[in-house]
Design a protein around this motif. Sequence first.
Motif, PDB file in Angstrom:
ATOM      1  N   UNK A 169       0.831  -1.202   0.000  1.00  0.00           N
ATOM      2  CA  UNK A 169       0.000   0.000   0.000  1.00  0.00           C
ATOM      3  C   UNK A 169       0.869   1.257   0.000  1.00  0.00           C
ATOM      4  N   UNK A 170       1.901   1.253   0.841  1.00  0.00           N
ATOM      5  CA  UNK A 170       2.772   2.427   0.927  1.00  0.00           C
ATOM      6  C   UNK A 170       3.497   2.663  -0.385  1.00  0.00           C
ATOM      7  N   UNK A 171       4.071   1.603  -0.963  1.00  0.00           N
ATOM      8  CA  UNK A 171       4.765   1.757  -2.244  1.00  0.00           C
ATOM      9  C   UNK A 171       3.801   2.228  -3.323  1.00  0.00           C
ATOM     10  N   UNK A 172       2.593   1.631  -3.362  1.00  0.00           N
ATOM     11  CA  UNK A 172       1.612   2.014  -4.363  1.00  0.00           C
ATOM     12  C   UNK A 172       1.058   3.412  -4.171  1.00  0.00           C
ATOM     13  N   UNK A 173       1.129   3.919  -2.949  1.00  0.00           N
ATOM     14  CA  UNK A 173       0.692   5.288  -2.676  1.00  0.00           C
ATOM     15  C   UNK A 173       1.623   6.296  -3.332  1.00  0.00           C
ATOM     16  N   UNK A 174       2.913   5.985  -3.358  1.00  0.00           N
ATOM     17  CA  UNK A 174       3.911   6.940  -3.832  1.00  0.00           C
ATOM     18  C   UNK A 174       4.364   6.724  -5.270  1.00  0.00           C
TER      19      UNK A 174
END
Length: 288
Positions: A169-174
Amino acid sequence: MAGGRVAMSDGRDPDALLGRAGVRGDPNQDQHFLVDDRVLDRLPTRANGFDTSHVLEIGAGTGALTDRLLDCAERVTAIERDSRLADFLREEFADAIESGRLTVVEGDALSVDLPEFTASISNLPYGISSEILFRLLPRKRPLVATVQREFAERMVAAPGSAEYGRLSVTAGHYADCEIVETIPPEGFAPPPAVESAVVRATPRDPSYTVPEERFLALVRGVFTQRRKTLRNAIRNTTHITGIERPESVVEAADEGLLGKRAGELAPAEFAALTELATEYGDNSRVEE
């Protein structure tokens, strides 16, 4: 070389660098040196299209990748926590340091001050890959990173898959993340017990707008209870998420969403939940 195409290099031999440095990798210290010339030559090309005017390298080791980065970047900042290796880098690359093209920073990449880099290309220390990426991704700069293959698969995982988690989720957020190459253990000295992979992360803005710190805190919180439904995870993780009125958030949320588990939510659904937490979860928002 902003946005330029990176050329293949005739770089320093990685085995010779190990010999001159007089070191051997120590698995107990998370030291596995990439020694496959072909992989080392390809790594800078994974940054084609990125602004490579100032490249940040984390975990420079004996400088095999540093050498190749100096062929494609105007400036390189190399971070190395091992004092012996930092001293070796200063000696081996004295000319590049004197010309101002290379800066060697001795210290822990999780705590040293980071420069205003334009891209990061690194063979990351596997034991702290997630902590480093959680520090780098918010900088919204392109990344090329060698990590454990399992870790790379978690970065690019889709909702509902076994690999999907907080990192996904964090990687896909950025950024848009993709695995561009896998590396067998034999490409390293000493060989790690697992396969490795090269991940390319191209930053982009998400399709939603949310308070970033609150969004990340909520993601971090509910994934600590990924086996529970969102209804219970929201109630049980207020010490992480900062939600002061969890029952109000639960009451405001859609029943279908509350019945899901963290591993089933796409980033946009986490964003919607963050909006509810912002609107209904703070005591300061209670009407008097």
